[in-house]
Design a protein around this motif. Structure first.
Motif, PDB file in Angstrom:
ATOM      1  N   UNK A 232      11.037  29.189 -48.416  1.00 40.06           N
ATOM      2  CA  UNK A 232      11.809  30.429 -48.529  1.00 40.06           C
ATOM      3  C   UNK A 232      11.003  31.614 -48.005  1.00 40.06           C
ATOM      4  N   UNK A 233       9.704  31.637 -48.312  1.00 40.01           N
ATOM      5  CA  UNK A 233       8.844  32.720 -47.827  1.00 40.01           C
ATOM      6  C   UNK A 233       8.797  32.713 -46.305  1.00 40.01           C
ATOM      7  N   UNK A 234       8.605  31.526 -45.727  1.00 37.59           N
ATOM      8  CA  UNK A 234       8.555  31.409 -44.263  1.00 37.59           C
ATOM      9  C   UNK A 234       9.887  31.792 -43.630  1.00 37.59           C
ATOM     10  N   UNK A 235      10.984  31.407 -44.277  1.00 32.35           N
ATOM     11  CA  UNK A 235      12.308  31.739 -43.755  1.00 32.35           C
ATOM     12  C   UNK A 235      12.528  33.251 -43.734  1.00 32.35           C
ATOM     13  N   UNK A 236      12.110  33.927 -44.814  1.00 36.23           N
ATOM     14  CA  UNK A 236      12.238  35.384 -44.879  1.00 36.23           C
ATOM     15  C   UNK A 236      11.405  36.026 -43.763  1.00 36.23           C
ATOM     16  N   UNK A 237      10.195  35.494 -43.547  1.00 40.95           N
ATOM     17  CA  UNK A 237       9.332  36.016 -42.479  1.00 40.95           C
ATOM     18  C   UNK A 237       9.979  35.836 -41.114  1.00 40.95           C
ATOM     19  N   UNK A 238      10.484  34.653 -40.850  1.00 40.81           N
ATOM     20  CA  UNK A 238      11.056  34.344 -39.535  1.00 40.81           C
ATOM     21  C   UNK A 238      12.318  35.164 -39.258  1.00 40.81           C
ATOM     22  N   UNK A 239      13.129  35.403 -40.303  1.00 36.62           N
ATOM     23  CA  UNK A 239      14.350  36.186 -40.119  1.00 36.62           C
ATOM     24  C   UNK A 239      14.041  37.623 -39.701  1.00 36.62           C
ATOM     25  N   UNK A 240      12.847  38.102 -40.082  1.00 36.80           N
ATOM     26  CA  UNK A 240      12.431  39.462 -39.714  1.00 36.80           C
ATOM     27  C   UNK A 240      11.620  39.471 -38.426  1.00 36.80           C
ATOM     28  N   UNK A 241      11.493  38.317 -37.770  1.00 31.91           N
ATOM     29  CA  UNK A 241      10.714  38.235 -36.544  1.00 31.91           C
ATOM     30  C   UNK A 241       9.217  38.227 -36.779  1.00 31.91           C
ATOM     31  N   UNK A 242       8.809  37.846 -38.001  1.00 29.85           N
ATOM     32  CA  UNK A 242       7.389  37.812 -38.355  1.00 29.85           C
ATOM     33  C   UNK A 242       6.880  36.374 -38.349  1.00 29.85           C
ATOM     34  N   UNK A 243       5.565  36.252 -38.343  1.00 31.36           N
ATOM     35  CA  UNK A 243       4.896  34.951 -38.344  1.00 31.36           C
ATOM     36  C   UNK A 243       4.489  34.586 -39.775  1.00 31.36           C
ATOM     37  N   UNK A 244       4.648  33.324 -40.113  1.00 34.78           N
ATOM     38  CA  UNK A 244       4.234  32.829 -41.431  1.00 34.78           C
ATOM     39  C   UNK A 244       2.814  32.283 -41.339  1.00 34.78           C
ATOM     40  N   UNK A 245       1.893  32.925 -42.079  1.00 31.45           N
ATOM     41  CA  UNK A 245       0.481  32.519 -42.098  1.00 31.45           C
ATOM     42  C   UNK A 245       0.155  32.005 -43.496  1.00 31.45           C
ATOM     43  N   UNK A 246      -0.330  30.780 -43.590  1.00 32.40           N
ATOM     44  CA  UNK A 246      -0.588  30.168 -44.899  1.00 32.40           C
ATOM     45  C   UNK A 246      -2.056  29.792 -45.035  1.00 32.40           C
ATOM     46  N   UNK A 247      -2.668  30.268 -46.112  1.00 34.56           N
ATOM     47  CA  UNK A 247      -4.036  29.882 -46.450  1.00 34.56           C
ATOM     48  C   UNK A 247      -4.011  28.691 -47.388  1.00 34.56           C
ATOM     49  N   UNK A 248      -4.830  27.690 -47.118  1.00 34.06           N
ATOM     50  CA  UNK A 248      -4.798  26.455 -47.911  1.00 34.06           C
ATOM     51  C   UNK A 248      -6.195  26.055 -48.366  1.00 34.06           C
ATOM     52  N   UNK A 249      -6.219  25.229 -49.391  1.00 36.51           N
ATOM     53  CA  UNK A 249      -7.430  24.538 -49.819  1.00 36.51           C
ATOM     54  C   UNK A 249      -7.331  23.129 -49.246  1.00 36.51           C
ATOM     55  N   UNK A 250      -8.181  22.754 -48.285  1.00 38.45           N
ATOM     56  CA  UNK A 250      -8.024  21.444 -47.631  1.00 38.45           C
ATOM     57  C   UNK A 250      -8.141  20.264 -48.583  1.00 38.45           C
ATOM     58  N   UNK A 251      -8.809  20.463 -49.728  1.00 39.33           N
ATOM     59  CA  UNK A 251      -8.938  19.350 -50.674  1.00 39.33           C
ATOM     60  C   UNK A 251      -7.607  19.018 -51.342  1.00 39.33           C
ATOM     61  N   UNK A 252      -6.606  19.888 -51.172  1.00 38.59           N
ATOM     62  CA  UNK A 252      -5.287  19.641 -51.771  1.00 38.59           C
ATOM     63  C   UNK A 252      -4.341  18.903 -50.836  1.00 38.59           C
ATOM     64  N   UNK A 253      -4.682  18.805 -49.556  1.00 34.08           N
ATOM     65  CA  UNK A 253      -3.711  18.370 -48.565  1.00 34.08           C
ATOM     66  C   UNK A 253      -3.556  16.863 -48.444  1.00 34.08           C
ATOM     67  N   UNK A 254      -4.359  16.099 -49.170  1.00 35.13           N
ATOM     68  CA  UNK A 254      -4.080  14.674 -49.266  1.00 35.13           C
ATOM     69  C   UNK A 254      -2.951  14.420 -50.246  1.00 35.13           C
ATOM     70  N   UNK A 255      -2.556  15.479 -50.981  1.00 38.01           N
ATOM     71  CA  UNK A 255      -1.555  15.374 -52.043  1.00 38.01           C
ATOM     72  C   UNK A 255      -0.362  16.288 -51.799  1.00 38.01           C
ATOM     73  N   UNK A 256      -0.622  17.540 -51.407  1.00 41.43           N
ATOM     74  CA  UNK A 256       0.445  18.512 -51.231  1.00 41.43           C
ATOM     75  C   UNK A 256       1.016  18.469 -49.811  1.00 41.43           C
ATOM     76  N   UNK A 257       2.241  18.928 -49.670  1.00 39.38           N
ATOM     77  CA  UNK A 257       2.906  18.998 -48.369  1.00 39.38           C
ATOM     78  C   UNK A 257       2.144  19.950 -47.452  1.00 39.38           C
TER      79      UNK A 257
END
Length: 466
Positions: A232-257
């Motif tokens: 939903x956050x990314x969709x709101x950004x894209x509808x306004x012509x903005x870029x979605x930038x996401x900061x992640x913890x790489x140790x979570x990405x074997x589990x999280x999307x």
């Protein structure tokens, strides 16, 4: 030069030697070397330095005595995180990154050092697979720089000068981003839901505009909350012509999307969880990742390594991609941003870690951390006056422990824990005053059930006076 009393490669303080060196360069005194420095800035008296040691051995003993006053995470049980967490570092990571061909090869040019080029290509490929992106850079100095650089990339791509960021963000990271984006990019904070810790979507909708270059958010957040509304956050950004930038913890990405699956255009984060020891003032590195699209690739300020054809037909090697866009390329003044010596060694280390763990290992890592953190929260809830989690949401690795009804301040609890050989959680009462007496605790794969039980029992004694 003749007449040297000391070895020519050892700094010389002998007056006769100094005078000979000055004569050689046509000067009469050391002060003439610094004529351009204003008199008002020069120290007119001797520095208050301690008496010099007479030998290297004496100096070493002195420094060791000072260092022994410190208590490290090897001495005490540690539950501190907030951007630098205690993970297990496989021995192979230290073995590889201490090899001379990697340890000393911090530079390198397009015409040499192909072994290091391949190592960094492999690192980039594995991080790209982890975050589900195509292109990954040679590491930045740390995660906050990666976040700040990602924001500037988004601004250059869109031509806009406003960025929305979460209100609940590491204050030190916020200051780095603010400094990096000054003076031309303005930062607008988006509120968070007080009950869940999620980004407030209504506040986001009210603050985003045609001037917004990017929406930056983190998942998990600084306080460990898993953000379920990324799409939903990314969709709101894209509808306004903005870029979605996401900061992640790489140790979570074997589990999280991975973020691209909920709309991220740029993914960034800290590499420290991937085989890098905690170090005070060093041992940090960050990454950025995008799709393989020219508008993104050409805005990376740091080096990218890829496969390139050689002079032999059908043969490929490893080389810089679009080298001219960097500040050390052929047109330095046209570089996207200034980039100095980066943390390439830590990229190689992270690559070794990811190769060692593999997809199954990363999934097990994430599952283990999630299970341990949830167990710690449940046990904390058993302490009278303490809530294991301030927010009503699922947390990964880090979680906010609420001491508001315990009758104790976080400072008091942490002081008592320190007396008992435990580093307690980060005190949030200054940075996030609306949370009151809360602390950010961190649990990783290194913590055993016995470690967590010990922490809970000690806090129980401190709070309940048992």
């Amino acid at each position: 030069m003749k007449g040297f009393k000391n070895h020519p490669y050892i700094p010389n303080s002998d007056v006769e030697t100094q005078n000979e060196m000055l004569r050689e360069i046509g000067l009469n005194s050391l002060e003439e070397l610094h004529d351009e420095v204003p008199e008002s800035l020069k120290l007119k008296e001797n520095m208050k330095l301690p008496k010099a040691f007479r030998s290297e051995y004496e100096l070493k003993k002195h420094v060791e005595r000072i260092l022994k006053k410190n208590k490290s995470c090897s001495d005490y049980l540690n539950f501190l995180g907030a951007g630098c967490a205690q993970h297990y570092v496989p021995a192979i990571c230290d073995e590889v990154n201490s090899r001379g061909e990697f340890l000393t090869a911090y530079g390198g040019e397009p015409y040499n050092d192909h072994g290091r080029f391949q190592s960094l290509f492999e690192y980039e490929s594995m991080v790209a697979e982890l975050v589900d992106m195509d292109v990954v850079n040679v590491p930045t100095m740390d995660g906050p720089q990666a976040s700040a650089t990602s924001i500037r990339m988004a601004s250059r791509i869109t031509g806009k000068k406003e960025v929305l960021i979460p209100e609940i963000l590491d204050k030190e990271k916020f200051l780095i981003i603010k400094n990096y984006c000054s003076p031309d990019i303005s930062l607008v904070e988006v509120k968070y839901d007080q009950e869940t810790g999620y980004m407030d979507l209504e506040d986001l909708k009210g603050k985003i505009s045609d001037n917004t270059a990017a929406v930056y958010f983190e998942n998990p957040t600084f306080v460990g909350v898993i953000e379920p509304n990324g799409d939903k956050i990314s969709q709101i950004a894209h509808q306004a012509g903005a870029i979605s930038v996401v900061g992640v913890d790489p140790s979570s990405l074997g589990l999280l999307t991975p973020p691209p699956q909920y709309g991220a255009d740029i993914v960034c984060g800290d590499l420290q969880p991937l085989g890098i020891h905690m170090n005070y003032g060093g041992g940090q590195a960050g990454f950025m990742a995008t799709r393989d699209e020219e508008k993104y690739v050409m805005e990376f300020p740091s080096r990218l390594f890829g496969l390139a054809p050689t002079s032999v037909e059908g043969e490929y090697g490893f080389g810089d991609v679009a080298y001219d866009r960097t500040s050390f390329g052929h047109h330095r003044e046209h570089g996207k941003e200034y980039v100095g010596t980066q943390s390439a060694l830590w990229g190689i280390t992270a690559g070794v870690y990811l190769a060692t763990m593999g997809p199954v290992g990363m999934r097990e890592l994430g599952e283990g951390i999630l299970q341990r953190s949830q167990y710690a929260i449940e046990k904390m809830n058993e302490i009278k006056g303490v809530k294991g989690s301030y927010f009503n949401s699922v947390s990964f690795k880090e979680f906010v422990v609420d001491f508001n009804e315990s009758g104790k301040t976080v400072e008091e609890v942490n002081k008592e824990l320190l007396n008992r050989g435990i580093f307690g959680g980060k005190d949030l009462s200054n940075d996030f005053q609306n949370l009151g007496q809360c602390a950010l605790y961190c649990v990783t794969e290194i913590h055993t059930k016995e470690d967590i039980d010990r922490l809970v029992n000690e806090i129980k004694e401190i709070v309940e006076g048992c």
